[in-house]
Design an enzyme around this catalytic site. Structure first.
Site, mmCIF file in Angstrom:
data_model
loop_
_atom_site.group_PDB
_atom_site.id
_atom_site.type_symbol
_atom_site.label_atom_id
_atom_site.label_comp_id
_atom_site.label_asym_id
_atom_site.label_seq_id
_atom_site.Cartn_x
_atom_site.Cartn_y
_atom_site.Cartn_z
ATOM 1 N N CYS A 11 0.832 -1.206 0.000
ATOM 2 C CA CYS A 11 0.000 0.000 0.000
ATOM 3 C C CYS A 11 0.871 1.263 0.000
ATOM 4 O O CYS A 11 2.011 1.249 -0.479
ATOM 5 C CB CYS A 11 -0.988 -0.021 1.173
ATOM 6 S SG CYS A 11 -2.377 1.124 0.944
ATOM 7 N N ASP B 292 -3.615 1.397 9.846
ATOM 8 C CA ASP B 292 -4.804 2.248 10.010
ATOM 9 C C ASP B 292 -5.263 2.250 11.447
ATOM 10 O O ASP B 292 -5.907 3.199 11.897
ATOM 11 C CB ASP B 292 -5.922 1.774 9.088
ATOM 12 C CG ASP B 292 -5.618 2.189 7.664
ATOM 13 O OD1 ASP B 292 -4.826 1.479 7.014
ATOM 14 O OD2 ASP B 292 -6.108 3.252 7.251
HETATM 15 C C1 RUB Z 1 -4.075 3.128 3.382
HETATM 16 C C2 RUB Z 1 -3.284 2.197 4.225
HETATM 17 C C3 RUB Z 1 -2.017 2.737 4.846
HETATM 18 C C4 RUB Z 1 -2.342 3.308 6.242
HETATM 19 C C5 RUB Z 1 -1.182 4.093 6.825
HETATM 20 O O1 RUB Z 1 -5.299 2.579 2.951
HETATM 21 O O2 RUB Z 1 -3.644 1.069 4.472
HETATM 22 O O3 RUB Z 1 -1.062 1.728 5.014
HETATM 23 O O4 RUB Z 1 -3.459 4.160 6.179
HETATM 24 O O5 RUB Z 1 -0.936 5.257 6.051
HETATM 25 P P1 RUB Z 1 -6.273 3.454 1.987
HETATM 26 P P2 RUB Z 1 -0.183 6.530 6.706
HETATM 27 O O6 RUB Z 1 -5.507 3.756 0.757
HETATM 28 O O7 RUB Z 1 -7.453 2.563 1.773
HETATM 29 O O8 RUB Z 1 -6.647 4.717 2.772
HETATM 30 O O9 RUB Z 1 1.124 5.990 7.208
HETATM 31 O O10 RUB Z 1 -0.002 7.501 5.560
HETATM 32 O O11 RUB Z 1 -1.029 7.054 7.795
#
Ligand code: RUB
Length: 329
Positions: A131, A200
């Site tokens: 991701c 998340d």
């Molecule tokens: C995003 C996702 C990321 C976390 C952490 O999922 O799973 O790994 O949100 O991101 P989506 P960050 O694309 O469905 O929102 O480190 O930027 O908070």
């Protein structure tokens, strides 16, 4: 603007989060705090009760956008808990200041986390990503600033292909990037030094909730002996899980998986599209936060220190208001 009228900026920010124009847990939290700031700045509420009701309504609108990233309620809590005062002007000033403080702290936490995570990376290391996580990127950015060479195997992350965003950002940081399809991950796990993913939400038992596919990746990585490191600011800790609540896993529209004509050509099938999954703590080697690095099983102690034993839901409307002609008038 009357009581419960939402500022146009709140509607726009909420729509962007729901449509994933704004995505990733940290960016969602930042946008939510900014939405409350704009609601406070633009409010023409005439009484303190009306002002508070508007801000609570704005928070509820933001909350209904995406259910899994706990950074969203944590951001709303932070700002609403600073909504103090006896007059509209004092309430406005304190709410705006709370939102600005939250956003500054978020930036600082990510930079601090980056320094902790960079300590794990040695010159010449290769990571595997899943991701797009700005907390992960902060670790790599700091490592690069320290002059370390880093290369990356980047999983494309179906169905939304956030891996392409990660690849683009890593290239900007001077990282040598190889993009792979998700199902090729196991083949490359022997060639990487760390699996580095974001989160998340982190539950009280140390489970990591992140983009669908993380748990399978972690199981495979453990099988291959590759360390799994989660980069997650403390805003990702879910205080509700201390009292046994589970993190809701968002399911998204099936059109992200297959378009209608192709689906109909196949015949009578169901399509499921869960957006996140849960990685049990036994598959996670370390959680890297701005407060240092923790084994997942110990994260509950940090959670208690930061949130106490009970958390409030300050967006809930106080009950007697309609009956006695309070907030709603
Ligand atoms: C995003 C996702 C990321 C976390 C952490 O999922 O799973 O790994 O949100 O991101 P989506 P960050 O694309 O469905 O929102 O480190 O930027 O908070």
């Amino acid at each position: 603007m009357g009581a419960h009228d939402l500022d146009a900026s709140v509607e726009r920010i909420a729509a962007d989060i729901a449509a994933m124009e704004t995505r990733g847990a940290a960016a969602i939290a930042d946008a939510a705090a900014d939405a409350l700031r704009q609601q406070a700045e633009h409010s023409d509420a005439e009484t303190p009760d009306a002002f508070r009701a508007e801000l609570r309504a704005a928070a509820r609108r933001l909350l209904e956008t995406r259910p899994t990233a706990v950074s969203l309620p944590n951001a709303l809590r932070y700002v609403l808990q600073r909504m103090n005062g006896d007059s509209v002007e004092t309430l406005r000033r304190n709410t705006v200041a709370g939102a600005e403080e939250f956003r500054t702290r978020l930036d600082r936490a990510q930079a601090d986390l980056g320094r902790v995570g960079a300590n794990r990376l040695r010159d010449g290391d290769r990571i595997m990503t899943h991701c797009h996580s700005t907390d992960v990127l902060a670790c790599v950015e700091t490592a690069r600033e320290q002059g370390k060479e880093v290369s990356a195997i980047v999983k494309e992350t179906r169905p939304r292909n956030q891996g392409r965003l990660t690849a683009e950002r890593l290239v900007e940081l001077g990282v040598d990037v190889t993009l792979i399809v998700d199902s090729a991950a196991r083949r490359y796990l022997n060639d990487v030094d760390h699996v580095l993913v974001g989160a998340d939400a982190i539950a009280a038992d140390g489970s990591v909730i992140n983009k669908i596919g993380t748990s399978g990746l972690a199981v495979n990585a453990r099988d291959r002996g590759t360390p799994i490191v989660v980069a997650a600011q403390t805003i990702k800790l879910d205080p509700d899980t201390m009292t046994g609540n589970l993190v809701e896993i968002e399911t998204r529209d099936e059109s992200e998986v297959i378009d209608r004509p192709d689906r109909e050509a196949i015949g009578d099938i169901s399509v499921e599209n869960p957006a996140f999954d849960v990685t049990p703590p036994r598959y996670v080697d370390a959680i890297v936060t701005e407060r240092g690095q923790f084994p997942p099983e110990s994260i509950v102690a940090l959670m208690r220190e930061l949130f106490g034993e009970a958390v409030a839901d300050p967006w809930i409307e106080s009950r007697p208001s309609t009956e006695f002609g309070g907030d709603e008038q």
